[in-house]
Design a protein around this motif. Sequence first.
Motif, PDB file in Angstrom:
ATOM      1  N   PHE A  61       0.897  -1.128   0.082  1.00 51.99           N
ATOM      2  CA  PHE A  61      -0.279  -0.090   0.294  1.00 51.99           C
ATOM      3  C   PHE A  61       1.028   1.150   0.057  1.00 51.99           C
ATOM      4  CE2 PHE A  61       1.000  -1.046   4.205  1.00 51.99           C
ATOM      5  CZ  PHE A  61       1.315   0.424   4.864  1.00 51.99           C
ATOM      6  N   ASN A  62       0.280   2.431  -0.308  1.00 51.75           N
ATOM      7  CA  ASN A  62       1.146   3.626   0.000  1.00 51.75           C
ATOM      8  C   ASN A  62       0.151   4.633   0.625  1.00 51.75           C
ATOM      9  OD1 ASN A  62      -0.507   5.000  -2.139  1.00 51.75           O
ATOM     10  ND2 ASN A  62       0.935   3.991  -3.615  1.00 51.75           N
ATOM     11  N   GLU A  63       0.565   5.842   0.866  1.00 47.77           N
ATOM     12  CA  GLU A  63      -0.150   6.815   1.634  1.00 47.77           C
ATOM     13  C   GLU A  63      -1.500   7.341   0.612  1.00 47.77           C
ATOM     14  OE1 GLU A  63       3.021   8.627   4.387  1.00 47.77           O
ATOM     15  OE2 GLU A  63       2.262  10.129   3.052  1.00 47.77           O
ATOM     16  N   ALA A  64      -1.436   7.121  -0.587  1.00 42.71           N
ATOM     17  CA  ALA A  64      -2.582   7.565  -1.560  1.00 42.71           C
ATOM     18  C   ALA A  64      -3.652   6.459  -1.298  1.00 42.71           C
ATOM     19  CB  ALA A  64      -2.177   7.708  -3.020  1.00 42.71           C
ATOM     20  N   THR A  65      -3.007   5.151  -1.450  1.00 36.84           N
ATOM     21  CA  THR A  65      -4.267   4.067  -1.557  1.00 36.84           C
ATOM     22  C   THR A  65      -5.030   3.669  -0.370  1.00 36.84           C
ATOM     23  OG1 THR A  65      -2.583   2.381  -1.217  1.00 36.84           O
ATOM     24  CG2 THR A  65      -2.911   2.899  -3.558  1.00 36.84           C
ATOM     25  N   MET A  66      -4.338   3.953   0.865  1.00 35.74           N
ATOM     26  CA  MET A  66      -4.763   3.525   2.380  1.00 35.74           C
ATOM     27  C   MET A  66      -4.569   4.645   3.158  1.00 35.74           C
ATOM     28  SD  MET A  66      -5.402   0.111   1.793  1.00 35.74           S
ATOM     29  CE  MET A  66      -5.045  -0.987   3.293  1.00 35.74           C
ATOM     30  N   ALA A  67      -5.548   4.928   3.943  1.00 36.69           N
ATOM     31  CA  ALA A  67      -5.406   5.837   5.132  1.00 36.69           C
ATOM     32  C   ALA A  67      -4.748   5.004   6.584  1.00 36.69           C
ATOM     33  CB  ALA A  67      -6.735   6.357   5.689  1.00 36.69           C
ATOM     34  N   GLU A  68      -4.367   5.509   7.397  1.00 29.89           N
ATOM     35  CA  GLU A  68      -3.868   4.894   8.419  1.00 29.89           C
ATOM     36  C   GLU A  68      -5.047   3.656   9.149  1.00 29.89           C
ATOM     37  OE1 GLU A  68      -3.923   7.995   8.262  1.00 29.89           O
ATOM     38  OE2 GLU A  68      -2.037   8.754   8.703  1.00 29.89           O
ATOM     39  N   ALA A  69      -6.150   4.065   9.323  1.00 28.73           N
ATOM     40  CA  ALA A  69      -7.156   3.320   9.883  1.00 28.73           C
ATOM     41  C   ALA A  69      -7.210   1.962   8.812  1.00 28.73           C
ATOM     42  CB  ALA A  69      -8.249   4.066   9.979  1.00 28.73           C
ATOM     43  N   ASP A  70      -7.371   2.431   7.597  1.00 23.42           N
ATOM     44  CA  ASP A  70      -7.573   1.240   6.546  1.00 23.42           C
ATOM     45  C   ASP A  70      -6.332   0.167   6.676  1.00 23.42           C
ATOM     46  OD1 ASP A  70      -9.537   2.661   5.520  1.00 23.42           O
ATOM     47  OD2 ASP A  70      -8.224   3.643   3.913  1.00 23.42           O
TER      48      ASP A  70
END
Lengths: 358, 358
Positions: A61-70
Amino acid sequence: MDEFGSIRHWTNGRQSGELLHGQGVVLGIGDDAAVVEAPPGISGALQWVLAVDTMVESVHFNEATMAEADVGWKALAANVSDIAAMGGEPRHALVSVSAPGAWGPARIRRLYDGLYACADHYGVAIIGGDTTSSPAQLVVAVTVVGTVEAGKAIRRSGAQPGDAVFVTGPVGMAAAGLHYLLAAAALGGGQFVPPADAAAAGTAALVQAHRRPAPSVRAARMLAARGTVTSLNDISDGLSSEAWEIADASGVRLLLRESQLPVSGSMAVYARSKGINPLEWMLGGGEDYVLLGTMAASDAKAAKAALMEAGLPMYLIGEVEAGPAGVDMIAEDRHSGHRAEQEKRIPIQKKGYNHFTD
Amino acid sequence: MDEFGSIRHWTNGRQSGELLHGQGVVLGIGDDAAVVEAPPGISGALQWVLAVDTMVESVHFNEATMAEADVGWKALAANVSDIAAMGGEPRHALVSVSAPGAWGPARIRRLYDGLYACADHYGVAIIGGDTTSSPAQLVVAVTVVGTVEAGKAIRRSGAQPGDAVFVTGPVGMAAAGLHYLLAAAALGGGQFVPPADAAAAGTAALVQAHRRPAPSVRAARMLAARGTVTSLNDISDGLSSEAWEIADASGVRLLLRESQLPVSGSMAVYARSKGINPLEWMLGGGEDYVLLGTMAASDAKAAKAALMEAGLPMYLIGEVEAGPAGVDMIAEDRHSGHRAEQEKRIPIQKKGYNHFTD
């Protein structure tokens, strides 16, 4: 060495005493180790089912595809799915989080928010945690412990010729969601793609499937209780790859019928808009975390009806044949509009549609 | 996404069927999850003890201080020590390895060599593994599962005024070893410091303590069986920090006697050569993975004799007092050569000698 201080900061009082007691937790986070016992109210002998899975930033994942909670949700969900794929009931989780020093406590808190949201959804008690700093990327490793009735764990190796092949949900949605997220991130300079953008683009369900997969625990438990399931896998690496695992382990041939594969409408629409054949994602996509399995054909329709009754989807997508280990697909005849007299049988490669030879 | 292929490559056939069977392993690595049951031949009810611990390159080690196999050994040993610190018997481990792509299979193999060496030493069955690529640093997260007689797990919170305080081995050796390794690495341009260099420098035992810690599992089991141990911690973060944890959790004051603390000869010699007070490493060093505990004073000498009989060290280093939670030390009077009439009591800070106020 640990600049984030005590794990208790993110874990204290996050789950109800009722949940912890119900899962047999004697001692949770806070000492050298947790202590658990067989949950109360269970009759009959139990065995314990354990799995570990890791998510690495920039790999998974990366910061665009997933938020921290995701990330928190998905790291736990992937393991919950592994327990379901043995026919087990997930109960406890231990979490290892290595987060870049620049993150700070607020972002770690949001990661734990996602972990606890998933844990509460599946009734899983988080009983262990280790949070360390990482020099560069976020790495989250989760171990989940579950139980299964003694001797009843469902392996990959029991598929028999004549069995029915089933899945517990549509496949390819998570891959389509990832495709959309990567494209949107490329346009947006790598910023996190908000759910509102996905909703506007008509891809909300696909993005949800990628960010917040929902493992088929209830379906797995209902199916396992029937005693007629002969093999079970969760679809983490794509339908073709998982079908091959069952075929290899069982020494059989899985025959999938294209016309019976469950197709998500929003995936089909999105695929068409991008000029992509949906089969690419359905066979090779991965991270769907639905179950693929085989069962006695004589019980397949009744099982499907029972799951439907409980509001759970189940699709009968093919059958098991004798023969050298492998996977074939009967292609749909799109041109004539009806099934051709002579079925068109295509061998499916392990890696899915990318290596598909038509 | 996983360029290292199947975990089976590093795990297949690495442990004997006897070990796996003896630990109740029904199904090991290779399916969605492992399945275990209560090990054969155990009478009485069991509870399960679980812990997770993470080692991160450049945070907990680097290429000069640890070889791949050392990292594998220590990642497992740290968790084995956590199970021992509950009075438990370690049985199963699940391993998550995230290794830089540049590593290649041979280095990962060596990491697993160390994991299996430690696993075999402690009779632990490795039942789960996930190996992913990491963009930059090695991250190893290990979960260990053990058992304890139901209701007999030893927490931090049971220390009582009048109890004796003990440790199961010398403290500060690992910190001294790290000091030597960092200095040698600085001279050697960051290259791995070979054991032969440490032997030549007279620091072999210190380097071994840092790279291959040996948790006190047998001592923990023997002590737990006596039923007189009231609290137990493993020394991962330094004697002063662990003593504070027991003091805080139990609401008592721990009084340590400097003259009773076990001092490693090679550590004392190395410290003197560097102009360092050994107490700095003994109180604040960490990663010793020996046990610190409290027990009924009436059984302390008999326990020590029983452990000596089994070839296991045990040192009585102080006593528990009523009073506000905290840790004091009775300093040795080096100048007079005999104990002063008036004992000199020094409050010990949580962080050890660094914040020591004399």
